[in-house]
Design a protein around this motif. Structure first.
Motif, PDB file in Angstrom:
ATOM      1  N   THR A 124      50.514  23.441  51.138  1.00 51.49           N
ATOM      2  CA  THR A 124      49.660  24.010  52.167  1.00 51.49           C
ATOM      3  C   THR A 124      50.516  24.787  53.143  1.00 51.49           C
ATOM      4  O   THR A 124      51.592  24.342  53.541  1.00 51.49           O
ATOM      5  CB  THR A 124      48.902  22.891  52.918  1.00 51.49           C
ATOM      6  OG1 THR A 124      48.130  22.160  51.976  1.00 51.49           O
ATOM      7  CG2 THR A 124      47.990  23.463  53.985  1.00 51.49           C
TER       8      THR A 124
ATOM      9  N   VAL B 232      49.920  26.632  56.867  1.00 48.45           N
ATOM     10  CA  VAL B 232      49.042  26.888  58.002  1.00 48.45           C
ATOM     11  C   VAL B 232      49.431  28.220  58.621  1.00 48.45           C
ATOM     12  O   VAL B 232      50.611  28.504  58.824  1.00 48.45           O
ATOM     13  CB  VAL B 232      49.154  25.755  59.056  1.00 48.45           C
ATOM     14  CG1 VAL B 232      48.381  26.104  60.318  1.00 48.45           C
ATOM     15  CG2 VAL B 232      48.662  24.442  58.469  1.00 48.45           C
TER      16      VAL B 232
ATOM     17  N   SER C  10      44.285  27.326  57.003  1.00 49.24           N
ATOM     18  CA  SER C  10      45.273  26.821  56.046  1.00 49.24           C
ATOM     19  C   SER C  10      45.035  27.425  54.675  1.00 49.24           C
ATOM     20  O   SER C  10      43.904  27.477  54.196  1.00 49.24           O
ATOM     21  CB  SER C  10      45.173  25.295  55.942  1.00 49.24           C
ATOM     22  OG  SER C  10      45.452  24.689  57.186  1.00 49.24           O
TER      23      SER C  10
ATOM     24  N   ALA D 225      43.835  23.922  60.774  1.00 47.74           N
ATOM     25  CA  ALA D 225      45.229  23.618  60.461  1.00 47.74           C
ATOM     26  C   ALA D 225      45.308  22.259  59.792  1.00 47.74           C
ATOM     27  O   ALA D 225      44.779  21.279  60.307  1.00 47.74           O
ATOM     28  CB  ALA D 225      46.070  23.636  61.732  1.00 47.74           C
ATOM     29  N   GLU D 226      45.925  22.211  58.633  1.00 44.64           N
ATOM     30  CA  GLU D 226      46.145  20.941  57.935  1.00 44.64           C
ATOM     31  C   GLU D 226      47.377  20.277  58.556  1.00 44.64           C
ATOM     32  O   GLU D 226      48.453  20.862  58.613  1.00 44.64           O
ATOM     33  CB  GLU D 226      46.385  21.198  56.439  1.00 44.64           C
ATOM     34  CG  GLU D 226      45.238  21.879  55.736  1.00 44.64           C
ATOM     35  CD  GLU D 226      44.129  20.915  55.381  1.00 44.64           C
ATOM     36  OE1 GLU D 226      44.411  19.763  55.046  1.00 44.64           O
ATOM     37  OE2 GLU D 226      42.958  21.347  55.454  1.00 44.64           O
ATOM     38  N   GLU D 227      47.204  19.060  58.976  1.00 42.78           N
ATOM     39  CA  GLU D 227      48.286  18.332  59.640  1.00 42.78           C
ATOM     40  C   GLU D 227      49.446  18.083  58.677  1.00 42.78           C
ATOM     41  O   GLU D 227      49.247  17.757  57.513  1.00 42.78           O
ATOM     42  CB  GLU D 227      47.763  17.000  60.171  1.00 42.78           C
ATOM     43  CG  GLU D 227      48.650  16.443  61.256  1.00 42.78           C
ATOM     44  CD  GLU D 227      47.969  15.337  62.036  1.00 42.78           C
ATOM     45  OE1 GLU D 227      48.648  14.357  62.316  1.00 42.78           O
ATOM     46  OE2 GLU D 227      46.776  15.478  62.351  1.00 42.78           O
ATOM     47  N   GLY D 228      50.670  18.279  59.192  1.00 43.73           N
ATOM     48  CA  GLY D 228      51.870  18.012  58.414  1.00 43.73           C
ATOM     49  C   GLY D 228      52.301  19.124  57.485  1.00 43.73           C
ATOM     50  O   GLY D 228      53.289  18.983  56.772  1.00 43.73           O
TER      51      GLY D 228
ATOM     52  N   ASP E   7      53.596  23.032  56.353  1.00 43.63           N
ATOM     53  CA  ASP E   7      54.455  24.103  56.857  1.00 43.63           C
ATOM     54  C   ASP E   7      53.575  25.103  57.583  1.00 43.63           C
ATOM     55  O   ASP E   7      52.400  25.267  57.248  1.00 43.63           O
ATOM     56  CB  ASP E   7      55.186  24.794  55.709  1.00 43.63           C
ATOM     57  CG  ASP E   7      56.142  23.853  54.980  1.00 43.63           C
ATOM     58  OD1 ASP E   7      56.660  22.909  55.609  1.00 43.63           O
ATOM     59  OD2 ASP E   7      56.373  24.062  53.771  1.00 43.63           O
ATOM     60  N   MET E   8      54.147  25.779  58.583  1.00 44.63           N
ATOM     61  CA  MET E   8      53.306  26.633  59.423  1.00 44.63           C
ATOM     62  C   MET E   8      54.000  27.930  59.798  1.00 44.63           C
ATOM     63  O   MET E   8      55.198  27.965  60.055  1.00 44.63           O
ATOM     64  CB  MET E   8      52.946  25.892  60.718  1.00 44.63           C
ATOM     65  CG  MET E   8      52.014  26.683  61.626  1.00 44.63           C
ATOM     66  SD  MET E   8      51.638  25.893  63.219  1.00 44.63           S
ATOM     67  CE  MET E   8      51.153  24.262  62.758  1.00 44.63           C
TER      68      MET E   8
ATOM     69  N   SER F 104      53.296  30.693  62.806  1.00 36.95           N
ATOM     70  CA  SER F 104      52.530  30.823  64.041  1.00 36.95           C
ATOM     71  C   SER F 104      53.121  31.952  64.872  1.00 36.95           C
ATOM     72  O   SER F 104      54.120  32.545  64.513  1.00 36.95           O
ATOM     73  CB  SER F 104      52.549  29.499  64.823  1.00 36.95           C
ATOM     74  OG  SER F 104      53.883  29.152  65.165  1.00 36.95           O
TER      75      SER F 104
ATOM     76  N   SER G  92      57.497  26.712  61.214  1.00 38.67           N
ATOM     77  CA  SER G  92      57.634  25.274  61.435  1.00 38.67           C
ATOM     78  C   SER G  92      57.602  24.595  60.080  1.00 38.67           C
ATOM     79  O   SER G  92      56.768  24.926  59.235  1.00 38.67           O
ATOM     80  CB  SER G  92      56.482  24.733  62.285  1.00 38.67           C
ATOM     81  OG  SER G  92      56.412  25.420  63.514  1.00 38.67           O
TER      82      SER G  92
END
Length: 182
Positions: free
Chosen positions: A105, A107, A117, A131-134, A136-137, A139, A166
Motif C-alpha cells: 500500500t 498512501v 491509498s 490513508a491506510e495506517e502503517g 509507506d507514504m 505527502s 515516510s
C-alpha cells in the motif's frame, strides 16, 4: 511524438486549435449532471465532475510539457494540483502494473487535500479513499506529487519541490516504477 506535430505551427495556429477543441469540449458538457457516469480508461466509470477535472489536469500537465519543450517556465499551483490529485484518487489504480510488486500500500497525502491509498493485493490494484495506517507514504506539495505521479519528475526532484517520503523509500520507488504515465 505529440510535440513534433506542432513544431511547424505558429502560436496563432496553436491557440486556434486549443480554442476549437475547448469549444467542442464545452459544447458537450453543459447540460449533463455532475454525477452522470461515463467510461474512461478500460471502461472505468467516472462521473462528469471527474471527467471535467481531467480536462483541467490535461491542460496543466500537458501544457507544462509543451512549455518546457519550448524553453518556457510553467509553474503549477497547489490548488489546481489538488484537483488533479482528486482525479488521480479515482483513476491511478488503472495506471499500475501490479506484476512482480507483491502486495503493498502507498498512501498519497497532499498538503491541504484528502489522502488516498493505492493498494495492491493478489496482483490487483485498487484505490481506498483514506490513508491506510502503517503504509509507506508520499505527502506534501500537491504540485510535486502531481508531477511525480504523472511521471514528469523523479522522487528526488519531488522531494526538492516539497514532497516527503515516510516509510520505506525503496518501497515507494518500487510503486512509482510500476506506474504508467497518465
Amino acid at each position: 511524438q505529440e510535440i513534433s506535430e506542432f513544431e511547424s505551427s505558429t502560436m496563432g495556429e496553436l491557440v486556434g486549435r486549443l480554442r476549437s477543441r475547448n469549444a467542442k469540449y464545452n459544447a458537450f458538457w453543459p447540460e449533463l449532471p455532475l454525477d452522470a457516469l461515463f467510461p474512461l480508461r478500460g471502461g472505468l466509470p467516472l462521473d462528469v465532475a471527474c471527467l471535467r477535472t481531467n480536462w483541467i489536469s490535461e491542460l496543466l500537465i500537458h501544457g507544462r510539457d509543451v512549455a518546457l519543450a519550448v524553453g518556457e517556465d510553467w509553474p503549477l499551483d497547489d490548488q489546481s494540483c489538488l484537483l488533479t490529485l482528486r482525479l488521480l484518487a479515482n483513476v491511478l489504480h488503472t495506471y499500475v502494473r501490479p506484476d512482480g510488486l507483491g502486495d503493498g500500500t502507498l498512501v498519497i497525502a497532499p498538503a491541504g487535500g484528502a489522502p488516498f491509498s493505492l493498494v495492491i493485493r493478489g496482483g490487483n490494484a485498487d484505490i481506498h479513499a483514506a490513508a491506510e495506517e502503517g503504509a509507506d507514504m508520499l505527502s506534501g506539495s500537491p504540485a510535486a506529487l502531481a508531477l511525480l505521479l504523472y511521471g514528469r519528475i523523479g522522487l528526488g526532484e519531488a522531494v526538492q519541490m516539497g514532497a516527503y517520503v515516510s516509510g520505506d523509500a525503496d518501497g515507494v520507488q518500487r510503486f512509482l516504477d510500476r506506474l504508467e504515465k497518465p
